[in-house]
Design an enzyme around this catalytic site. Structure first.
Site, short mmCIF file in Angstrom:
data_model
loop_
_atom_site.label_atom_id
_atom_site.label_comp_id
_atom_site.label_asym_id
_atom_site.label_seq_id
_atom_site.Cartn_x
_atom_site.Cartn_y
_atom_site.Cartn_z
N HIS A 104 30.52 26.12 -5.13
CA HIS A 104 29.91 24.84 -4.76
C HIS A 104 29.74 24.67 -3.26
O HIS A 104 29.15 23.68 -2.82
CB HIS A 104 30.79 23.70 -5.29
N ASP A 105 30.26 25.61 -2.47
CA ASP A 105 30.23 25.48 -1.01
C ASP A 105 29.23 26.39 -0.33
O ASP A 105 29.11 26.35 0.90
CB ASP A 105 31.62 25.77 -0.43
N ASP A 122 42.80 24.08 -3.16
CA ASP A 122 41.80 23.91 -2.11
C ASP A 122 42.40 24.00 -0.71
O ASP A 122 43.47 23.43 -0.45
CB ASP A 122 41.14 22.54 -2.30
N GLU A 173 42.37 29.02 -2.28
CA GLU A 173 41.25 29.17 -1.34
C GLU A 173 41.88 29.36 0.03
O GLU A 173 42.49 28.44 0.58
CB GLU A 173 40.36 27.93 -1.35
N ASP A 213 41.02 21.49 -9.79
CA ASP A 213 41.10 21.62 -8.34
C ASP A 213 42.31 20.85 -7.85
O ASP A 213 42.54 19.70 -8.24
CB ASP A 213 39.83 21.05 -7.69
#
Length: 550
Positions: free
Chosen positions: A320-321, A201, A250, A100
């Site tokens: 994960h979100d 991210d 993202e 990440d």
């Protein structure tokens, strides 16, 4: 047109949330050695690369997305030597490793920010975004994605700093060339260590509108894919594309129509994007049933936008979100759970693009029946809960909404076995374990030939063995059917059709006119392999893959 073959198009990715994946040292928190211990499992599943969410030094206000040192490993996860060993052992197994990359913001404990807030004249002041307030408060009415004002007052220098996310995550100032040089140097440092790429991210937030820009219908538009961001992204692209790596951005706020600019084969900023159209990350409303027509439209818009070599899709149903896909798009009911988990696997694994499986998705893990807000760790969920209470919603109703929407649904520990702590740890973990570990766990599913896990293996293997399911074109059939998702993949004479009932009701339909079922051979199904006819009825969550008989 000629196929441009690359390893990241043909691979299947697997997202690891380290805190919840596997604990090797008995402290109740997952770690790097825990990941190493499961590499053989991932290889057997058919995984080509893993994406590890942040493991950097961090106060952990936002589960590692608040980084205080980009070039150190958080001790909870292990050491840099253990990370290097993980990469080495993964590579031996043919599994690549991407990390990440969080470069929209840092932690407020990062040395840059500690210097920045020390004085308005400090050399690092302009590393972050500071502004004078108005007489009655912050510089403007911008709001944070995590709730409340996007501005935090700093008593030391009597100014406000901007934070798109939590107040402990001040945004970096990308208008400062020094900031970019520091970040690009750090990126090259990690690539020199031998990692295979980055998931980038919140990258669509690095450009901000002018402070005079008022909040409109979309409160986050003032810092979401703002005009002028392309200058920053082109510089970042030049750093990333100098290496043979995988990059996935993202990119909240990027539409399908703009996608080719972001992931074009030649000039795109990244290899692929995580889009938000088919899964709304910020949607807090309850939904009883899936709007299948809208869902198909959202997926198809991205499939078409990046077709014919214009770019490449990143495919996902979980991360994960967001809550677990079986709970949101399938069914937790015992009678439907297994079929719906398998149906969702066929929904996304065979589309055009690179699939990303989130840990536990491959065994059909479901949402957690959280009992109280005290079981919740995510900052934004807690803020949202208390906002609901403040507006007069009773705690029971507010908690019901939280159970459905909380990010922590996907962060409960991985269910390896039916043991007390689900085989994740030998002591009580940092987060609650889903009580359905007795019915849903890796050990039992490995032994069950009809399990969700073994179905995932079959789908991944089918994809790997047929280039049409990787490089082939995409075509949507029956776009207005309210239950069935029917799509085709084709590469020259190799053709497939995938038929999925995304509802808990029986679905009746004539098959598409140019799909004469007697010309097709069944490759995979999640229920009985009974014969279907041109006019057919699909059972709840029934899903099938057919290949054209040449």
């Amino acid at each position: 047109m000629a196929i441009r073959r690359t390893w990241w198009k043909e691979a299947v990715g697997y997202q690891i949330y380290p805190s919840s994946f596997m604990d090797s040292n008995g402290d109740g928190i997952g770690d790097l050695n825990g990941i190493r211990s499961k590499l053989d499992y991932l290889k057997d599943l058919g995984i080509g690369f893993i994406w590890i969410t942040p493991i950097y030094e961090s106060p952990n206000v936002d589960n590692g997305y608040d980084i205080s040192d980009y070039q150190n490993i958080l001790k909870t996860f292990g050491t840099m030597e253990e990370f290097d060993l993980l990469v080495e052992e993964a590579h031996v197994l043919g599994i690549k490793v991407i990390m990440d990359l969080v470069i929209n913001h840092t932690s407020n404990q990062h040395p840059w920010f500690l210097e920045s807030r020390s004085s308005v004249k400090d050399d690092y002041r302009d590393y972050y975004i500071w502004a004078d307030g108005k007489i009655d408060g912050p510089p403007n009415d911008w709001v944070s994605i995590f709730g409340g004002s996007a501005w935090e007052y700093d008593e030391t220098t009597k100014q406000y700093y901007l934070h798109v996310f939590a107040k402990e995550q001040p945004d970096l100032n990308w208008e400062n060339p020094r900031v970019k040089r520091e970040l690009f140097s750090m990126i090259n440092w990690w690539l020199d260590k031998g990692i295979d790429g980055f998931r980038v991210d919140a990258i669509s937030h690095i450009k901000k509108a002018t402070f005079e820009t008022p909040v409109a219908d979309d409160p986050f538009a003032v810092f979401k894919n703002v005009q002028g961001i392309e200058t920053h992204l082109e510089e970042l692209r030049d750093v990333l594309k100098a290496r043979d790596i995988l990059t996935v951005g993202e990119a909240n706020g990027v539409s399908a129509q703009e996608a080719h600019q972001w992931v074009g084969e030649e000039e795109g900023y990244f290899n692929m994007l995580f889009e938000f159209d088919h899964i709304s990350l910020w949607n807090k409303e309850e939904q009883e049933t899936l709007d299948v027509v809208h869902f198909k439209q959202a997926i198809t818009s991205w499939q078409k936008a990046l077709a014919d070599g214009k770019g490449w899709n990143a495919l996902y149903m979980e991360n994960h979100d967001i809550p677990r896909s079986v709970s949101n798009f399938g069914s937790e009911e015992t009678v439907f759970w297994k079929a719906s988990a398998k149906a969702l696997a066929l929904t996304f694994l065979l589309l055009q693009g690179t699939p990303f499986i989130y840990q536990g998705q491959e065994i059909g893990m479901t949402n957690m029946p959280f009992r109280s807000i005290e079981d919740i760790d995510a900052v934004d969920t807690k803020n949202f809960y208390y906002e609901m209470i403040h507006t007069g919603i009773n705690p029971e109703k507010a908690m019901d909404v939280v159970r459905r929407t909380a990010r922590d649904n996907s962060r409960t520990p991985m269910q390896w076995t039916a043991e007390e702590y689900a085989g994740f740890s030998k002591r009580k973990p940092w987060m609650v374990i889903n009580p359905n570990k007795y019915e849903i766990n890796v050990l039992d599913e490995l032994a069950d030939s009809d399990s969700v896990l073994n179905f995932y293996k079959k789908v991944i293997r089918l994809r790997a063995q047929n280039e049409a399911l990787i490089y082939g074109s995409y075509k949507l059939y029956l776009p207005e059917h309210p239950q069935l998702f029917v799509y085709g993949r084709r590469l020259e004479e190799e053709r497939f059709v995938i038929i999925i009932n995304l509802s808990k009701e029986f679905a009746s339909s004539d098959l598409p006119e140019n799909v004469y079922i007697e010309d097709w051979e069944l490759q995979l199904c999640n229920l009985s392999n009974h014969t279907i006819h041109q006019h057919t009825i699909f059972a709840p969550y029934e899903a099938r893959v057919y290949k054209y008989k040449k």
